[in-house]
Design an enzyme around this catalytic site. Structure first.
Site, short mmCIF file in Angstrom:
data_model
loop_
_atom_site.label_atom_id
_atom_site.label_comp_id
_atom_site.label_asym_id
_atom_site.label_seq_id
_atom_site.Cartn_x
_atom_site.Cartn_y
_atom_site.Cartn_z
N ASP A 46 0.84 -0.89 0.01
CA ASP A 46 0.16 -0.29 -0.18
C ASP A 46 0.96 1.65 0.08
O ASP A 46 1.49 2.21 1.17
CB ASP A 46 -0.68 0.00 0.90
CG ASP A 46 -1.74 1.23 1.55
OD1 ASP A 46 -2.95 0.85 0.75
OD2 ASP A 46 -1.20 2.83 1.99
N TYR A 51 2.89 9.79 -0.44
CA TYR A 51 4.03 9.34 0.06
C TYR A 51 5.45 9.22 -0.47
O TYR A 51 6.64 9.25 0.34
CB TYR A 51 4.10 7.85 0.49
CG TYR A 51 2.60 7.35 1.62
CD1 TYR A 51 1.58 7.79 1.69
CD2 TYR A 51 2.14 5.66 1.27
CE1 TYR A 51 0.94 7.89 2.91
CE2 TYR A 51 0.81 5.30 2.21
CZ TYR A 51 0.47 6.45 2.53
OH TYR A 51 -0.69 5.93 2.96
N LYS A 76 -2.52 5.54 -4.38
CA LYS A 76 -3.72 6.63 -4.06
C LYS A 76 -3.50 8.31 -4.53
O LYS A 76 -2.48 8.68 -5.40
CB LYS A 76 -4.01 6.82 -2.73
CG LYS A 76 -3.70 5.67 -2.12
CD LYS A 76 -4.01 6.16 -0.23
CE LYS A 76 -3.95 4.56 0.54
NZ LYS A 76 -2.21 4.40 0.80
N HIS A 109 -7.82 9.35 -1.89
CA HIS A 109 -7.09 9.59 -0.87
C HIS A 109 -7.87 9.62 0.31
O HIS A 109 -7.70 9.28 1.53
CB HIS A 109 -4.96 10.13 -0.78
CG HIS A 109 -4.80 9.49 0.04
ND1 HIS A 109 -3.41 9.44 -0.02
CD2 HIS A 109 -4.24 9.86 1.59
CE1 HIS A 109 -2.76 9.10 1.23
NE2 HIS A 109 -3.51 8.82 1.95
P1 NAD Z 1 0.50 1.31 12.04
O1 NAD Z 1 0.00 1.19 12.66
O2 NAD Z 1 1.02 0.02 11.10
O3 NAD Z 1 2.30 0.94 12.94
C1 NAD Z 1 3.64 1.78 12.30
C2 NAD Z 1 3.90 1.25 13.32
O4 NAD Z 1 3.67 0.50 14.36
C3 NAD Z 1 5.71 1.67 13.21
O5 NAD Z 1 5.97 2.41 12.97
C4 NAD Z 1 6.67 0.82 14.43
O6 NAD Z 1 6.66 1.99 15.03
C5 NAD Z 1 5.20 0.12 15.29
N1 NAD Z 1 5.64 -1.91 14.74
C6 NAD Z 1 5.19 -2.11 13.50
N2 NAD Z 1 5.14 -3.66 13.77
C7 NAD Z 1 5.47 -3.33 14.83
C8 NAD Z 1 6.01 -4.74 15.73
N3 NAD Z 1 5.55 -5.84 15.64
N4 NAD Z 1 6.33 -4.44 16.63
C9 NAD Z 1 6.16 -3.02 17.43
N5 NAD Z 1 6.12 -2.24 17.19
C10 NAD Z 1 5.92 -2.14 16.12
O7 NAD Z 1 0.77 2.66 10.93
P2 NAD Z 1 0.16 2.92 9.95
O8 NAD Z 1 2.01 2.78 8.89
O9 NAD Z 1 0.38 5.11 10.10
O10 NAD Z 1 -0.14 2.34 9.21
C11 NAD Z 1 0.69 1.72 8.12
C12 NAD Z 1 -0.19 2.11 7.19
O11 NAD Z 1 -1.81 2.66 7.15
C13 NAD Z 1 0.69 3.13 6.42
O12 NAD Z 1 2.08 2.81 6.23
C14 NAD Z 1 -0.02 3.35 5.12
O13 NAD Z 1 0.30 3.06 4.15
C15 NAD Z 1 -1.41 3.39 5.76
N6 NAD Z 1 -1.98 4.54 5.37
C16 NAD Z 1 -3.47 5.18 4.98
C17 NAD Z 1 -3.28 6.70 5.57
C18 NAD Z 1 -4.64 7.00 5.36
O14 NAD Z 1 -4.48 8.59 4.89
N7 NAD Z 1 -5.70 6.02 3.69
C19 NAD Z 1 -3.04 7.16 6.24
C20 NAD Z 1 -2.17 6.92 7.54
C21 NAD Z 1 -1.70 5.54 7.24
#
Ligand code: NAD
Length: 281
Positions: A46, A51, A76, A109
């Site tokens: 994704d 990004y 997106k 998005h």
């Molecule tokens: P997430 O909830 O996936 O959290 C990511 C964070 O959690 C990492 O940076 C790390 O600090 C921690 N983490 C990850 N794996 C772990 C583990 N196994 N143990 C402990 N800590 C861990 O947050 P995100 O990146 O905000 O969301 C995931 C994805 O969703 C994004 O990368 C993106 O692709 C998407 N996203 C989309 C939107 C949108 O507006 N459509 C907004 C935010 C994110």
């Protein structure tokens, strides 16, 4: 290697239920970590224009040795590109950066309610799907009212809705609307961005019971309630750990405890902007 379960869209195509998100990953890092994600077993990535890492994702795809049909790639349309013609142009630019001929999933998005161009933008996504440039089309960060307008004004129901969703903010209303309309729900920030949620005693207790990690428990919860889920990590061990969440299942007692963590009734739990009121460039 564990194979990822798939869910079927209302257009007949399928999506791997577990994917890998790359928000806040620099372009030159994206190539390395997406390759690591492929090696861990992920086949669904994704990304988004905003990004700034579509090119890095594209390089990872090109050097992976995997065939396009083995992968599922989402990008997106950014807010500044909303509108019919500008969407068609922005799509081609994203495809050039990704190095792909056909995209699996294209999302608007953000709804951008004040800008109010999302219906015209949706018509451009419908056109791209008709032309065979994208297999499935969906949206991100909409409200029930916004989704209903897309359906009423075009007759085309989004395949999926990507929204902030984690146990502290479980989006019951949007999930129920999606289920009723045939719109899959995809969870962004599924781990609560790795904050307080992963240290919550309910989560850590269930993790200990299953000899799993808190992140695996939260990913397993998403899978159990029918979400498509796209956790992000740039740490190789965690990328493997997150994929291995497919290897165990929660029981009904665990699910009940995790379902009870939602804070939205208290007006809490949301981490990111509220799509109903957020317009940003
Ligand atoms: P997430 O909830 O996936 O959290 C990511 C964070 O959690 C990492 O940076 C790390 O600090 C921690 N983490 C990850 N794996 C772990 C583990 N196994 N143990 C402990 N800590 C861990 O947050 P995100 O990146 O905000 O969301 C995931 C994805 O969703 C994004 O990368 C993106 O692709 C998407 N996203 C989309 C939107 C949108 O507006 N459509 C907004 C935010 C994110």
């Amino acid at each position: 290697m564990t194979s990822t379960p798939t869910l079927t869209f209302n257009d007949g195509h399928t999506i791997p239920q577990l994917g890998y998100g790359v928000w806040q990953v620099e372009d030159d890092v994206a190539e390395k970590v997406v390759r690591q994600a492929f090696e861990a077993g992920f086949r669904h990535v994704d990304t988004a224009k905003i990004y700034g890492n579509e090119a890095g994702v594209g390089r990872a795809i090109a050097s992976s040795g995997l065939r396009p049909e083995e992968l599922f790639i989402t990008t997106k349309l950014w807010n500044a590109d909303q509108g019919y013609e500008s969407t068609l142009a922005a799509f081609e630019e994203s495809m050039d950066r990704l190095g792909l001929d056909t995209l699996d999933l294209y999302l608007i998005h953000w709804m951008q309610p004040k800008q109010d161009k999302f219906v015209d933008t949706w018509k451009a996504l419908i056109e791209l799907q008709k032309r065979g440039r994208v297999r499935s089309i969906g949206v991100s960060n909409f409200t029930v009212e916004g989704l209903q307008r897309l359906i009423d004004e075009t007759g085309v129901v989004p395949a999926i809705h990507q929204i902030e969703l984690h146990p502290y903010f479980s989006q019951r209303e949007l999930r129920a609307f999606g289920a009723a309309q045939g719109i899959l729900t995809q969870a962004w920030s599924p781990l609560g961005q790795g904050g307080e949620l992963l240290g919550d005693p309910a989560v850590t207790g269930i993790a200990a019971k299953h000899q799993a990690t808190p992140a695996q428990v939260v990913i397993a919860w998403h899978l159990a309630i029918g979400n498509v889920v796209i956790p992000k990590s740039v740490t190789e061990t965690r990328i493997h750990e997150n994929f291995a969440a497919l290897d165990f299942a929660l029981d009904s007692e665990d699910l009940e405890a995790l379902n009870g963590l939602d804070k939205s009734a208290q007006g809490e739990g949301r981490i990111g902007p509220d799509p109903a009121v957020s317009d940003f460039a």
